[in-house]
Design a protein around this motif. Structure first.
Motif, PDB file in Angstrom:
ATOM      1  N   HIS A  83      70.766 -15.963 -14.109  1.00  7.88           N
ATOM      2  CA  HIS A  83      71.144 -16.735 -15.429  1.00  7.88           C
ATOM      3  C   HIS A  83      72.136 -16.757 -14.853  1.00  7.88           C
ATOM      4  CE1 HIS A  83      72.103 -17.553 -19.806  1.00  7.88           C
ATOM      5  NE2 HIS A  83      72.637 -16.665 -19.451  1.00  7.88           N
ATOM      6  N   LEU A  84      73.172 -15.792 -14.257  1.00 12.25           N
ATOM      7  CA  LEU A  84      74.630 -15.731 -13.573  1.00 12.25           C
ATOM      8  C   LEU A  84      75.174 -17.449 -13.002  1.00 12.25           C
ATOM      9  CD1 LEU A  84      77.763 -14.764 -13.647  1.00 12.25           C
ATOM     10  CD2 LEU A  84      76.855 -13.822 -11.672  1.00 12.25           C
ATOM     11  N   LEU A  85      74.278 -18.174 -12.579  1.00  9.10           N
ATOM     12  CA  LEU A  85      74.838 -19.086 -11.722  1.00  9.10           C
ATOM     13  C   LEU A  85      75.065 -20.274 -12.880  1.00  9.10           C
ATOM     14  CD1 LEU A  85      72.813 -18.319  -8.699  1.00  9.10           C
ATOM     15  CD2 LEU A  85      75.007 -18.288  -8.846  1.00  9.10           C
ATOM     16  N   THR A  86      73.120 -19.776 -13.461  1.00  9.96           N
ATOM     17  CA  THR A  86      73.221 -21.295 -14.524  1.00  9.96           C
ATOM     18  C   THR A  86      74.147 -21.247 -15.224  1.00  9.96           C
ATOM     19  OG1 THR A  86      70.515 -20.071 -13.993  1.00  9.96           O
ATOM     20  CG2 THR A  86      71.561 -21.847 -16.113  1.00  9.96           C
ATOM     21  N   VAL A  87      75.087 -19.974 -16.035  1.00  9.67           N
ATOM     22  CA  VAL A  87      75.908 -20.356 -16.848  1.00  9.67           C
ATOM     23  C   VAL A  87      77.363 -20.502 -16.084  1.00  9.67           C
ATOM     24  CG1 VAL A  87      74.755 -18.876 -18.875  1.00  9.67           C
ATOM     25  CG2 VAL A  87      76.760 -17.962 -17.294  1.00  9.67           C
ATOM     26  N   ILE A  88      77.284 -20.076 -14.744  1.00 12.68           N
ATOM     27  CA  ILE A  88      78.473 -20.777 -14.106  1.00 12.68           C
ATOM     28  C   ILE A  88      78.026 -22.274 -13.616  1.00 12.68           C
ATOM     29  CG2 ILE A  88      79.828 -18.594 -13.768  1.00 12.68           C
ATOM     30  CD1 ILE A  88      78.753 -18.948 -10.903  1.00 12.68           C
ATOM     31  N   SER A  89      76.266 -23.129 -13.412  1.00 12.22           N
ATOM     32  CA  SER A  89      77.376 -24.443 -12.901  1.00 12.22           C
ATOM     33  C   SER A  89      77.235 -24.764 -13.474  1.00 12.22           C
ATOM     34  CB  SER A  89      75.993 -24.238 -11.623  1.00 12.22           C
ATOM     35  OG  SER A  89      75.756 -22.860 -10.930  1.00 12.22           O
ATOM     36  N   PRO A  90      77.906 -25.867 -13.539  1.00 11.58           N
ATOM     37  CA  PRO A  90      77.795 -27.622 -14.473  1.00 11.58           C
ATOM     38  C   PRO A  90      75.949 -28.195 -14.314  1.00 11.58           C
ATOM     39  CG  PRO A  90      78.722 -28.075 -12.509  1.00 11.58           C
ATOM     40  CD  PRO A  90      78.798 -26.978 -12.268  1.00 11.58           C
ATOM     41  N   GLY A  92      73.423 -31.210 -15.527  1.00 10.26           N
ATOM     42  CA  GLY A  92      73.161 -32.201 -16.223  1.00 10.26           C
ATOM     43  C   GLY A  92      75.172 -33.326 -16.015  1.00 10.26           C
ATOM     44  N   GLY A  93      75.245 -32.799 -15.410  1.00  9.16           N
ATOM     45  CA  GLY A  93      76.850 -33.328 -15.892  1.00  9.16           C
ATOM     46  C   GLY A  93      77.607 -32.999 -16.588  1.00  9.16           C
ATOM     47  N   GLU A  94      76.994 -31.946 -18.064  1.00  9.19           N
ATOM     48  CA  GLU A  94      78.208 -30.994 -18.791  1.00  9.19           C
ATOM     49  C   GLU A  94      78.590 -30.068 -18.084  1.00  9.19           C
ATOM     50  OE1 GLU A  94      78.023 -32.056 -21.913  1.00  9.19           O
ATOM     51  OE2 GLU A  94      77.472 -33.419 -21.291  1.00  9.19           O
ATOM     52  N   ARG A  95      80.094 -29.532 -18.686  1.00 11.36           N
ATOM     53  CA  ARG A  95      81.060 -28.102 -18.191  1.00 11.36           C
ATOM     54  C   ARG A  95      79.681 -27.510 -18.472  1.00 11.36           C
ATOM     55  NH1 ARG A  95      83.535 -24.159 -19.660  1.00 11.36           N
ATOM     56  NH2 ARG A  95      85.810 -24.703 -19.972  1.00 11.36           N
ATOM     57  N   PRO A  96      80.249 -26.341 -17.563  1.00 10.79           N
ATOM     58  CA  PRO A  96      79.183 -25.022 -17.181  1.00 10.79           C
ATOM     59  C   PRO A  96      79.771 -24.027 -18.571  1.00 10.79           C
ATOM     60  CG  PRO A  96      80.754 -24.364 -15.590  1.00 10.79           C
ATOM     61  CD  PRO A  96      81.088 -26.285 -16.455  1.00 10.79           C
TER      62      PRO A  96
END
Length: 140
Positions: A83-90, A92-96
């Protein structure tokens, strides 16, 4: 009669091979420790101001390895699903989504955290994250 292992020069080089293997292992350990320290520094600088034991924004706390394990933010069995990587990574072109009220983590910081999780997310025993403190008040 001299055993063939000595005659062929294998035995005399064995101590050197052991020495080099030991040096390589020590170098790898130092590299792992450096990666861990880099990752923990990022968590302290970029996450702990909101996700500490007092504020607990989103009911998430980054303070100790035990707390991180309990929250399930890091999945060492499936690091890319962490989950950590998911929330800090953009996505679909959207901001994290994190950090919420701050600039996104640099690609370098994201890569450090990704490598740290892929390497097993080691955390020194008894280590507690601490928010950086500015004690230099000589600025005026």
């Amino acid at each position: 009669m001299v055993p063939s292992i000595i005659r062929k020069g294998i035995l005399p080089t064995l101590p050197l091979a052991i020495l080099f293997a030991g040096l390589a292992a020590a170098r790898e350990t130092r590299a792992d420790e450096a990666l861990t320290q880099q990752a923990l520094n990022i968590l302290e600088r970029r996450c702990l101001s909101c996700h500490n034991a007092v504020d607990q924004k989103g009911d998430v706390v980054f303070s100790t390895a035990d707390v991180m394990d309990e929250t399930g933010l890091i999945d060492t069995d499936d690091p890319e699903a962490s989950h950590l990587l998911t929330v800090i990574s953009p996505q679909g072109g959207e901001r994290p989504t994190m950090p919420k009220d701050s600039d996104p983590l640099s690609q370098q910081d994201q890569d450090v955290l990704r490598r740290w999780i892929l390497a097993g997310a080691d955390w020194p025993a008894g280590y507690h994250l601490r928010e950086p403190v500015n004690d230099d008040f000589d600025w005026w």
